[in-house]
Design a protein around this motif. Structure first.
Motif, PDB file in Angstrom:
ATOM      1  N   LEU A  10      13.903 167.824  13.446  1.00 57.43           N
ATOM      2  CA  LEU A  10      13.808 166.581  13.405  1.00 57.43           C
ATOM      3  C   LEU A  10      12.504 166.047  12.960  1.00 57.43           C
ATOM      4  CD1 LEU A  10      13.354 166.339  18.151  1.00 57.43           C
ATOM      5  CD2 LEU A  10      15.008 165.378  16.198  1.00 57.43           C
ATOM      6  N   LYS A  11      12.332 166.927  12.178  1.00 61.64           N
ATOM      7  CA  LYS A  11      10.845 166.719  11.868  1.00 61.64           C
ATOM      8  C   LYS A  11      11.452 166.447  10.442  1.00 61.64           C
ATOM      9  CE  LYS A  11       7.099 169.767  13.934  1.00 61.64           C
ATOM     10  NZ  LYS A  11       6.263 170.612  13.863  1.00 61.64           N
ATOM     11  N   ARG A  12      12.688 167.097   9.819  1.00 61.37           N
ATOM     12  CA  ARG A  12      13.355 166.716   8.435  1.00 61.37           C
ATOM     13  C   ARG A  12      13.860 165.600   8.670  1.00 61.37           C
ATOM     14  NH1 ARG A  12      16.224 172.673   8.792  1.00 61.37           N
ATOM     15  NH2 ARG A  12      14.286 173.761   8.389  1.00 61.37           N
ATOM     16  N   LYS A  13      13.784 164.972   9.853  1.00 60.77           N
ATOM     17  CA  LYS A  13      15.035 163.423   9.503  1.00 60.77           C
ATOM     18  C   LYS A  13      14.068 162.876   9.673  1.00 60.77           C
ATOM     19  CE  LYS A  13      17.105 159.786  12.017  1.00 60.77           C
ATOM     20  NZ  LYS A  13      17.750 159.444  13.670  1.00 60.77           N
ATOM     21  N   ASN A  14      14.352 161.663   7.552  1.00 60.98           N
ATOM     22  CA  ASN A  14      13.338 160.918   7.364  1.00 60.98           C
ATOM     23  C   ASN A  14      14.663 159.347   8.373  1.00 60.98           C
ATOM     24  OD1 ASN A  14      12.201 162.249   6.245  1.00 60.98           O
ATOM     25  ND2 ASN A  14      13.667 162.320   4.306  1.00 60.98           N
ATOM     26  N   ILE A  15      12.864 158.789   8.675  1.00 58.34           N
ATOM     27  CA  ILE A  15      13.084 157.689   9.395  1.00 58.34           C
ATOM     28  C   ILE A  15      13.150 156.119   8.038  1.00 58.34           C
ATOM     29  CG2 ILE A  15      12.395 155.216  11.153  1.00 58.34           C
ATOM     30  CD1 ILE A  15      11.895 157.986  13.033  1.00 58.34           C
ATOM     31  N   GLU A  16      14.064 155.370   7.720  1.00 60.25           N
ATOM     32  CA  GLU A  16      13.656 154.464   6.831  1.00 60.25           C
ATOM     33  C   GLU A  16      12.285 153.764   6.923  1.00 60.25           C
ATOM     34  OE1 GLU A  16      17.105 153.626   4.791  1.00 60.25           O
ATOM     35  OE2 GLU A  16      18.303 154.856   5.191  1.00 60.25           O
ATOM     36  N   GLU A  17      11.312 153.581   6.034  1.00 60.87           N
ATOM     37  CA  GLU A  17      10.793 152.202   5.951  1.00 60.87           C
ATOM     38  C   GLU A  17      11.475 150.708   6.218  1.00 60.87           C
ATOM     39  OE1 GLU A  17       6.978 150.681   2.842  1.00 60.87           O
ATOM     40  OE2 GLU A  17       7.624 152.902   3.601  1.00 60.87           O
ATOM     41  N   VAL A  18      10.461 150.293   6.725  1.00 63.92           N
ATOM     42  CA  VAL A  18      10.943 148.836   6.755  1.00 63.92           C
ATOM     43  C   VAL A  18      10.558 148.197   5.703  1.00 63.92           C
ATOM     44  CG1 VAL A  18      10.723 146.132   8.107  1.00 63.92           C
ATOM     45  CG2 VAL A  18      11.281 148.416   9.055  1.00 63.92           C
ATOM     46  N   LYS A  44      16.889 138.174  13.020  1.00 62.76           N
ATOM     47  CA  LYS A  44      17.597 138.262  12.554  1.00 62.76           C
ATOM     48  C   LYS A  44      16.175 139.552  12.470  1.00 62.76           C
ATOM     49  CE  LYS A  44      20.033 139.115   8.977  1.00 62.76           C
ATOM     50  NZ  LYS A  44      20.688 138.792   7.341  1.00 62.76           N
ATOM     51  N   ASN A  45      15.334 139.283  11.627  1.00 59.11           N
ATOM     52  CA  ASN A  45      14.288 140.199  11.640  1.00 59.11           C
ATOM     53  C   ASN A  45      13.467 140.656  12.864  1.00 59.11           C
ATOM     54  OD1 ASN A  45      14.504 139.274   8.295  1.00 59.11           O
ATOM     55  ND2 ASN A  45      12.934 138.608   8.617  1.00 59.11           N
ATOM     56  N   MET A  46      13.843 139.496  13.445  1.00 59.74           N
ATOM     57  CA  MET A  46      12.564 140.501  14.294  1.00 59.74           C
ATOM     58  C   MET A  46      13.641 141.079  15.412  1.00 59.74           C
ATOM     59  SD  MET A  46       9.899 138.630  15.017  1.00 59.74           S
ATOM     60  CE  MET A  46       9.528 138.765  13.188  1.00 59.74           C
ATOM     61  N   HIS A  47      14.900 141.272  15.847  1.00 67.87           N
ATOM     62  CA  HIS A  47      16.212 141.974  15.860  1.00 67.87           C
ATOM     63  C   HIS A  47      16.028 143.329  15.191  1.00 67.87           C
ATOM     64  CE1 HIS A  47      20.071 144.245  16.396  1.00 67.87           C
ATOM     65  NE2 HIS A  47      19.924 143.729  17.857  1.00 67.87           N
ATOM     66  N   ARG A  48      15.605 142.991  13.451  1.00 67.23           N
ATOM     67  CA  ARG A  48      15.915 144.866  12.985  1.00 67.23           C
ATOM     68  C   ARG A  48      14.145 145.734  13.448  1.00 67.23           C
ATOM     69  NH1 ARG A  48      14.899 142.973   7.121  1.00 67.23           N
ATOM     70  NH2 ARG A  48      14.581 145.699   6.275  1.00 67.23           N
ATOM     71  N   LEU A  49      13.150 145.145  13.419  1.00 65.98           N
ATOM     72  CA  LEU A  49      12.130 145.588  13.983  1.00 65.98           C
ATOM     73  C   LEU A  49      12.091 145.925  14.943  1.00 65.98           C
ATOM     74  CD1 LEU A  49       9.652 142.796  12.847  1.00 65.98           C
ATOM     75  CD2 LEU A  49      10.118 144.687  11.803  1.00 65.98           C
ATOM     76  N   MET A  50      12.788 145.254  16.471  1.00 65.63           N
ATOM     77  CA  MET A  50      13.221 146.449  17.409  1.00 65.63           C
ATOM     78  C   MET A  50      14.081 147.199  17.596  1.00 65.63           C
ATOM     79  SD  MET A  50      15.389 144.587  20.841  1.00 65.63           S
ATOM     80  CE  MET A  50      16.731 144.406  20.404  1.00 65.63           C
ATOM     81  N   LEU A  51      14.937 146.616  16.851  1.00 65.58           N
ATOM     82  CA  LEU A  51      15.911 148.136  16.395  1.00 65.58           C
ATOM     83  C   LEU A  51      15.604 149.376  15.349  1.00 65.58           C
ATOM     84  CD1 LEU A  51      19.279 146.488  15.512  1.00 65.58           C
ATOM     85  CD2 LEU A  51      18.368 148.001  17.933  1.00 65.58           C
ATOM     86  N   LEU A  56      12.396 154.595  16.552  1.00 70.93           N
ATOM     87  CA  LEU A  56      10.738 155.929  16.178  1.00 70.93           C
ATOM     88  C   LEU A  56      10.920 155.679  18.071  1.00 70.93           C
ATOM     89  CD1 LEU A  56       8.737 153.234  14.184  1.00 70.93           C
ATOM     90  CD2 LEU A  56       9.824 155.408  13.873  1.00 70.93           C
ATOM     91  N   VAL A  57      11.113 154.847  18.801  1.00 70.84           N
ATOM     92  CA  VAL A  57      10.369 155.585  20.169  1.00 70.84           C
ATOM     93  C   VAL A  57      11.774 157.308  20.308  1.00 70.84           C
ATOM     94  CG1 VAL A  57      10.984 154.957  22.643  1.00 70.84           C
ATOM     95  CG2 VAL A  57       9.900 153.601  20.627  1.00 70.84           C
ATOM     96  N   GLU A  58      13.115 156.643  19.684  1.00 72.07           N
ATOM     97  CA  GLU A  58      13.879 157.525  20.127  1.00 72.07           C
ATOM     98  C   GLU A  58      12.971 159.093  19.759  1.00 72.07           C
ATOM     99  OE1 GLU A  58      18.391 158.520  18.995  1.00 72.07           O
ATOM    100  OE2 GLU A  58      17.816 156.536  19.755  1.00 72.07           O
ATOM    101  N   GLU A  59      13.245 159.020  18.202  1.00 73.53           N
ATOM    102  CA  GLU A  59      12.170 160.103  17.871  1.00 73.53           C
ATOM    103  C   GLU A  59      11.084 161.687  18.685  1.00 73.53           C
ATOM    104  OE1 GLU A  59      14.339 162.084  15.655  1.00 73.53           O
ATOM    105  OE2 GLU A  59      15.989 160.781  15.717  1.00 73.53           O
ATOM    106  N   VAL A  60      10.080 160.335  19.105  1.00 77.38           N
ATOM    107  CA  VAL A  60       9.481 160.616  19.983  1.00 77.38           C
ATOM    108  C   VAL A  60       9.454 161.094  20.685  1.00 77.38           C
ATOM    109  CG1 VAL A  60       6.673 160.046  20.829  1.00 77.38           C
ATOM    110  CG2 VAL A  60       7.270 159.223  18.118  1.00 77.38           C
ATOM    111  N   ASN A  61      10.079 160.480  21.431  1.00 78.30           N
ATOM    112  CA  ASN A  61      10.873 161.161  22.684  1.00 78.30           C
ATOM    113  C   ASN A  61      10.844 162.783  22.529  1.00 78.30           C
ATOM    114  OD1 ASN A  61       9.617 158.731  24.235  1.00 78.30           O
ATOM    115  ND2 ASN A  61      11.078 158.243  24.332  1.00 78.30           N
ATOM    116  N   LYS A  62      12.344 162.362  21.567  1.00 75.75           N
ATOM    117  CA  LYS A  62      13.277 163.700  21.235  1.00 75.75           C
ATOM    118  C   LYS A  62      11.966 165.063  21.024  1.00 75.75           C
ATOM    119  CE  LYS A  62      17.333 161.990  19.258  1.00 75.75           C
ATOM    120  NZ  LYS A  62      18.357 161.996  18.477  1.00 75.75           N
ATOM    121  N   LEU A  63      10.799 164.466  20.259  1.00 74.88           N
ATOM    122  CA  LEU A  63       9.893 165.506  20.129  1.00 74.88           C
ATOM    123  C   LEU A  63       9.356 166.039  21.148  1.00 74.88           C
ATOM    124  CD1 LEU A  63       8.233 164.023  16.496  1.00 74.88           C
ATOM    125  CD2 LEU A  63      10.098 166.107  17.233  1.00 74.88           C
TER     126      LEU A  63
END
Length: 65
Positions: A10-18, A44-51, A56-63
């Protein structure tokens, strides 16, 4: 069934910057005497930010497991 990921994986997974470079819907604002390009608050942009927030929440919960 999905394989369970280890914390190291999980630490190796890179989350792309908005970035404003990924969107044609931007605006320029004067903030503290500096021109700043930012995302226009469109649906459209608000939807992108929500996703992105959900990703991020999903990755934090996994950690936390």
């Amino acid at each position: 069934m999905f394989e369970e990921e280890t914390k190291t994986e999980l630490k190796r997974k890179n989350i792309e910057e908005v970035s404003t470079w990924n969107s044609a819907e931007t605006t320029v604002k004067d903030i503290d005497f500096e021109l700043v390009t930012m995302l226009e608050p469109t649906p459209k942009n608000m939807h992108r930010l929500m996703l992105k927030i959900n990703e991020l929440v999903e990755e934090v919960n996994k950690l936390k497991q």
